[in-house]
Design a protein around this motif. Structure first.
Motif, short mmCIF file in Angstrom:
data_model
loop_
_atom_site.label_atom_id
_atom_site.label_comp_id
_atom_site.label_asym_id
_atom_site.label_seq_id
_atom_site.Cartn_x
_atom_site.Cartn_y
_atom_site.Cartn_z
N MET A 1 -6.56 8.28 -5.92
CA MET A 1 -5.17 7.96 -6.19
C MET A 1 -5.14 6.82 -7.21
O MET A 1 -5.73 5.79 -7.02
CB MET A 1 -4.51 7.54 -4.89
CG MET A 1 -3.03 7.71 -4.90
SD MET A 1 -2.32 7.23 -3.31
CE MET A 1 -2.27 8.81 -2.52
N GLY A 2 -4.44 7.03 -8.28
CA GLY A 2 -4.41 6.03 -9.33
C GLY A 2 -3.24 5.07 -9.25
O GLY A 2 -2.39 5.17 -8.37
N GLU A 3 -3.27 4.19 -10.20
CA GLU A 3 -2.24 3.14 -10.27
C GLU A 3 -0.83 3.73 -10.33
O GLU A 3 0.05 3.34 -9.56
CB GLU A 3 -2.51 2.30 -11.52
CG GLU A 3 -1.41 1.35 -11.89
CD GLU A 3 -1.61 0.70 -13.25
OE1 GLU A 3 -0.75 -0.10 -13.62
OE2 GLU A 3 -2.61 1.00 -13.93
N LEU A 4 -0.62 4.69 -11.23
CA LEU A 4 0.73 5.26 -11.39
C LEU A 4 1.17 6.04 -10.16
O LEU A 4 2.35 6.01 -9.79
CB LEU A 4 0.79 6.14 -12.64
CG LEU A 4 0.64 5.38 -13.96
CD1 LEU A 4 0.64 6.36 -15.14
CD2 LEU A 4 1.72 4.34 -14.13
N ASN A 5 0.23 6.71 -9.53
CA ASN A 5 0.54 7.46 -8.30
C ASN A 5 1.04 6.52 -7.20
O ASN A 5 2.04 6.80 -6.54
CB ASN A 5 -0.73 8.16 -7.80
CG ASN A 5 -0.58 9.65 -7.75
OD1 ASN A 5 0.47 10.20 -8.02
ND2 ASN A 5 -1.67 10.31 -7.41
N ASP A 6 0.33 5.41 -7.02
CA ASP A 6 0.72 4.44 -5.99
C ASP A 6 2.08 3.84 -6.31
O ASP A 6 2.92 3.68 -5.42
CB ASP A 6 -0.32 3.33 -5.87
CG ASP A 6 -1.60 3.80 -5.20
OD1 ASP A 6 -1.54 4.75 -4.41
OD2 ASP A 6 -2.66 3.20 -5.46
N LYS A 7 2.29 3.50 -7.58
CA LYS A 7 3.57 2.91 -7.97
C LYS A 7 4.72 3.89 -7.76
O LYS A 7 5.80 3.52 -7.30
CB LYS A 7 3.53 2.43 -9.41
CG LYS A 7 2.72 1.17 -9.61
CD LYS A 7 2.79 0.73 -11.06
CE LYS A 7 2.06 -0.57 -11.29
NZ LYS A 7 2.14 -0.98 -12.70
N ALA A 8 4.49 5.16 -8.10
CA ALA A 8 5.54 6.18 -7.95
C ALA A 8 5.87 6.39 -6.47
O ALA A 8 7.05 6.47 -6.09
CB ALA A 8 5.11 7.49 -8.59
N LYS A 9 4.85 6.49 -5.64
CA LYS A 9 5.08 6.66 -4.20
C LYS A 9 5.79 5.44 -3.63
O LYS A 9 6.68 5.56 -2.79
CB LYS A 9 3.76 6.89 -3.46
CG LYS A 9 3.20 8.27 -3.62
CD LYS A 9 1.98 8.45 -2.76
CE LYS A 9 1.49 9.89 -2.82
NZ LYS A 9 0.38 10.12 -1.91
N GLY A 10 5.38 4.28 -4.09
CA GLY A 10 6.01 3.04 -3.63
C GLY A 10 7.48 2.99 -3.98
O GLY A 10 8.32 2.64 -3.16
N LEU A 11 7.79 3.35 -5.21
CA LEU A 11 9.19 3.36 -5.65
C LEU A 11 10.01 4.35 -4.84
O LEU A 11 11.13 4.06 -4.41
CB LEU A 11 9.29 3.68 -7.14
CG LEU A 11 10.68 3.67 -7.75
CD1 LEU A 11 11.33 2.31 -7.59
CD2 LEU A 11 10.61 4.06 -9.22
N GLY A 12 9.42 5.52 -4.59
CA GLY A 12 10.11 6.53 -3.79
C GLY A 12 10.41 6.03 -2.38
O GLY A 12 11.52 6.24 -1.86
N ASN A 13 9.44 5.38 -1.77
CA ASN A 13 9.65 4.84 -0.42
C ASN A 13 10.66 3.70 -0.42
O ASN A 13 11.44 3.57 0.52
CB ASN A 13 8.33 4.39 0.19
CG ASN A 13 7.60 5.52 0.87
OD1 ASN A 13 8.21 6.34 1.55
ND2 ASN A 13 6.30 5.58 0.69
N GLU A 14 10.64 2.87 -1.46
CA GLU A 14 11.62 1.79 -1.54
C GLU A 14 13.04 2.35 -1.65
O GLU A 14 13.96 1.88 -0.96
CB GLU A 14 11.33 0.88 -2.74
CG GLU A 14 10.14 -0.04 -2.52
CD GLU A 14 9.93 -1.00 -3.67
OE1 GLU A 14 10.87 -1.74 -4.00
OE2 GLU A 14 8.83 -0.99 -4.24
N ILE A 15 13.22 3.36 -2.48
CA ILE A 15 14.54 3.97 -2.66
C ILE A 15 15.00 4.63 -1.36
O ILE A 15 16.13 4.42 -0.91
CB ILE A 15 14.53 4.99 -3.82
CG1 ILE A 15 14.35 4.24 -5.16
CG2 ILE A 15 15.79 5.84 -3.83
CD1 ILE A 15 14.06 5.14 -6.34
#
Length: 60
Positions: A1-15
């Motif tokens: 899992m890369g940097e962008l994947n983690d950031k995208a999942k994180g943003l989705g969970n925050e929203i």
């Protein structure tokens, strides 16, 4: 899992967490509101993990 994947999942969970919090607040459902807070925190952690991976080059 890369940097962008983690950031995208994180943003989705925050929203999603923010939406659950708002829905819980409007409906008076404290359980849903608490669930939203937990999901938002999870997203913040995932986002941080992505930032760390970016800083050290995906070696985590």
């Amino acid at each position: 899992m890369g940097e962008l994947n983690d950031k995208a999942k994180g943003l989705g969970n925050e929203i999603a967490g923010n939406l659950k919090q708002a829905a819980g607040k409007v409906s008076g459902n404290q359980s849903l509101q608490a669930e939203g807070i937990a999901q938002e925190r999870k997203g913040e952690g995932q986002n941080l993990k992505g930032k760390v991976k970016g800083a050290i080059g995906d070696k985590v």
